[in-house]
Scaffold this motif. Structure first.
Motif, mmCIF file in Angstrom:
data_model
loop_
_atom_site.group_PDB
_atom_site.id
_atom_site.type_symbol
_atom_site.label_atom_id
_atom_site.label_comp_id
_atom_site.label_asym_id
_atom_site.label_seq_id
_atom_site.Cartn_x
_atom_site.Cartn_y
_atom_site.Cartn_z
ATOM 1 N N VAL A 269 -24.149 21.141 -8.531
ATOM 2 C CA VAL A 269 -22.689 21.058 -8.594
ATOM 3 C C VAL A 269 -22.122 21.811 -7.397
ATOM 4 C CG1 VAL A 269 -20.620 21.711 -9.890
ATOM 5 C CG2 VAL A 269 -22.654 20.883 -11.108
ATOM 6 N N PHE A 270 -21.230 21.148 -6.670
ATOM 7 C CA PHE A 270 -20.496 21.771 -5.566
ATOM 8 C C PHE A 270 -19.059 21.977 -6.020
ATOM 9 C CE2 PHE A 270 -23.910 19.527 -3.403
ATOM 10 C CZ PHE A 270 -24.319 20.445 -2.442
ATOM 11 N N HIS A 271 -18.508 23.173 -5.760
ATOM 12 C CA HIS A 271 -17.096 23.460 -6.061
ATOM 13 C C HIS A 271 -16.500 24.101 -4.819
ATOM 14 C CE1 HIS A 271 -13.413 24.988 -7.749
ATOM 15 N NE2 HIS A 271 -13.706 24.501 -8.954
ATOM 16 N N ALA A 272 -15.452 23.456 -4.274
ATOM 17 C CA ALA A 272 -14.861 23.902 -3.006
ATOM 18 C C ALA A 272 -13.632 24.786 -3.193
ATOM 19 C CB ALA A 272 -14.528 22.693 -2.134
ATOM 20 N N GLY A 273 -13.616 25.607 -4.243
ATOM 21 C CA GLY A 273 -12.608 26.657 -4.360
ATOM 22 C C GLY A 273 -11.339 26.286 -5.094
ATOM 23 N N ASP A 274 -10.501 27.301 -5.250
ATOM 24 C CA ASP A 274 -9.296 27.277 -6.090
ATOM 25 C C ASP A 274 -9.658 27.066 -7.550
ATOM 26 O OD1 ASP A 274 -7.566 28.045 -4.136
ATOM 27 O OD2 ASP A 274 -6.352 26.227 -4.178
ATOM 28 N N TRP A 275 -10.448 28.003 -8.040
ATOM 29 C CA TRP A 275 -10.810 28.083 -9.454
ATOM 30 C C TRP A 275 -9.626 28.617 -10.251
ATOM 31 C CZ3 TRP A 275 -16.036 27.210 -10.788
ATOM 32 C CH2 TRP A 275 -16.920 27.136 -9.710
ATOM 33 N N LEU B 253 -25.589 14.720 -7.665
ATOM 34 C CA LEU B 253 -24.613 15.728 -7.255
ATOM 35 C C LEU B 253 -23.276 15.480 -7.941
ATOM 36 C CD1 LEU B 253 -25.126 15.608 -3.370
ATOM 37 C CD2 LEU B 253 -26.484 16.852 -5.077
ATOM 38 N N LEU B 254 -22.601 16.566 -8.271
ATOM 39 C CA LEU B 254 -21.212 16.531 -8.700
ATOM 40 C C LEU B 254 -20.442 17.363 -7.686
ATOM 41 C CD1 LEU B 254 -18.935 16.057 -10.952
ATOM 42 C CD2 LEU B 254 -19.324 18.476 -11.333
ATOM 43 N N ILE B 255 -19.326 16.821 -7.204
ATOM 44 C CA ILE B 255 -18.510 17.510 -6.198
ATOM 45 C C ILE B 255 -17.094 17.622 -6.733
ATOM 46 C CG2 ILE B 255 -17.684 17.451 -3.823
ATOM 47 C CD1 ILE B 255 -20.185 15.597 -3.261
ATOM 48 N N THR B 256 -16.601 18.857 -6.844
ATOM 49 C CA THR B 256 -15.252 19.090 -7.350
ATOM 50 C C THR B 256 -14.597 20.220 -6.574
ATOM 51 O OG1 THR B 256 -13.931 19.309 -9.377
ATOM 52 C CG2 THR B 256 -15.897 20.711 -9.200
ATOM 53 N N SER B 257 -13.310 20.366 -6.782
ATOM 54 C CA SER B 257 -12.540 21.408 -6.117
ATOM 55 C C SER B 257 -11.204 21.545 -6.821
ATOM 56 C CB SER B 257 -12.314 21.032 -4.644
ATOM 57 O OG SER B 257 -11.645 22.073 -3.967
ATOM 58 N N LEU C 187 -15.915 13.692 -7.338
ATOM 59 C CA LEU C 187 -16.928 12.839 -6.710
ATOM 60 C C LEU C 187 -18.299 13.060 -7.350
ATOM 61 C CD1 LEU C 187 -16.150 13.460 -2.914
ATOM 62 C CD2 LEU C 187 -15.729 11.342 -4.168
ATOM 63 N N THR C 188 -19.091 12.011 -7.351
ATOM 64 C CA THR C 188 -20.519 12.141 -7.598
ATOM 65 C C THR C 188 -21.240 11.486 -6.421
ATOM 66 O OG1 THR C 188 -20.599 10.099 -8.893
ATOM 67 C CG2 THR C 188 -20.369 12.192 -10.121
ATOM 68 N N ASN D 201 -13.974 15.390 0.395
ATOM 69 C CA ASN D 201 -13.031 16.143 -0.422
ATOM 70 C C ASN D 201 -12.865 15.356 -1.721
ATOM 71 O OD1 ASN D 201 -10.703 17.190 -1.710
ATOM 72 N ND2 ASN D 201 -9.798 17.788 0.231
ATOM 73 N N PRO D 202 -13.151 15.993 -2.875
ATOM 74 C CA PRO D 202 -13.079 15.269 -4.143
ATOM 75 C C PRO D 202 -11.676 15.151 -4.735
ATOM 76 C CG PRO D 202 -13.764 17.511 -4.525
ATOM 77 C CD PRO D 202 -13.674 17.339 -3.034
ATOM 78 N N GLY D 203 -10.673 15.726 -4.083
ATOM 79 C CA GLY D 203 -9.361 15.802 -4.713
ATOM 80 C C GLY D 203 -9.393 16.894 -5.770
ATOM 81 N N SER D 204 -8.614 16.754 -6.814
ATOM 82 C CA SER D 204 -8.571 17.736 -7.899
ATOM 83 C C SER D 204 -8.694 17.022 -9.241
ATOM 84 C CB SER D 204 -7.255 18.519 -7.855
ATOM 85 O OG SER D 204 -7.106 19.300 -9.032
ATOM 86 N N PRO D 205 -9.472 17.587 -10.170
ATOM 87 C CA PRO D 205 -9.580 16.970 -11.492
ATOM 88 C C PRO D 205 -8.415 17.334 -12.425
ATOM 89 C CG PRO D 205 -10.999 18.875 -11.397
ATOM 90 C CD PRO D 205 -10.405 18.702 -10.017
ATOM 91 N N THR D 206 -7.563 18.259 -11.993
ATOM 92 C CA THR D 206 -6.501 18.745 -12.877
ATOM 93 C C THR D 206 -5.096 18.651 -12.291
ATOM 94 O OG1 THR D 206 -6.776 20.993 -12.066
ATOM 95 C CG2 THR D 206 -8.044 20.375 -14.038
#
Length: 167
Positions: free
Chosen positions: A32-38, A3-7, A146-147, A130-135
């Motif tokens: 892949v999970f994405h919890a919004g704010d694209w 799994l990859l978890i991002t947001s 997160l993975t 909650n994965p935090g933010s990558p950006t």
């Protein structure tokens, strides 16, 4: 199952593109999970094209086009493990009790919004991630994602990946 978890990718304005380590993790993931704010549809289209399976929601910064394409809450069952994804869960104080009441038939709740990594388990056994933010690290010391793995119906190997500062 990997799994990859991002947001909270916020592309643009926080970054011109997703970080290369995150994209590599997308390519390696089974889900892949994405919890919004694209913020933009191009990022959604990119992850749809690169993901074996995408489970995603819209966030508070996502406009009408993303809201038309993504739900407020998404659900998936992986090897009997029940996942839900939502963008906002409210303040940290009382989060576990609120989420346990709101998602009674869920084993793992993925959420975003705060840009603050979170990993806890409620008294009833609901795992909150909650994965935090990558950006956009905001006041955090690093950006990240997160993975994890699902094996034999259990969530294992949850790992927070710190991303190098943008240059």
């Amino acid at each position: 199952m990997r799994l990859l978890i991002t947001s909270d990718t916020h592309v643009p304005p926080r970054a011109r593109q997703l970080p290369a380590p995150l994209l590599a993790a997308v390519d390696d993931a089974d889900v892949v999970f994405h919890a919004g704010d694209w913020v933009d549809t191009a990022t959604l289209d990119l992850l749809l094209a690169r993901s074996a399976r995408l489970v995603a929601v819209h966030g508070n910064n996502d406009g009408p086009e993303l809201r038309e394409r993504l739900p407020e809450i998404a659900r998936a069952e992986l090897q009997g493990l029940r996942f839900a994804v939502v963008h906002e869960t409210g303040p940290a104080r009382g989060r576990e009790q609120r989420c346990e009441a709101r998602f009674p038939d869920t084993d793992v709740l993925v959420f975003g919004h705060s840009h603050i990594p979170w990993d806890s388990t409620t008294p009833g056994g609901l795992r909150l991630l909650n994965p935090g933010s990558p950006t956009d690290r905001r006041r955090q010391p690093f950006a990240g994602y997160l993975t994890a793995r699902v094996a034999d119906g259990r969530l294992t190997d949850v790992r927070l990946h710190r991303l190098p500062p943008r240059s």
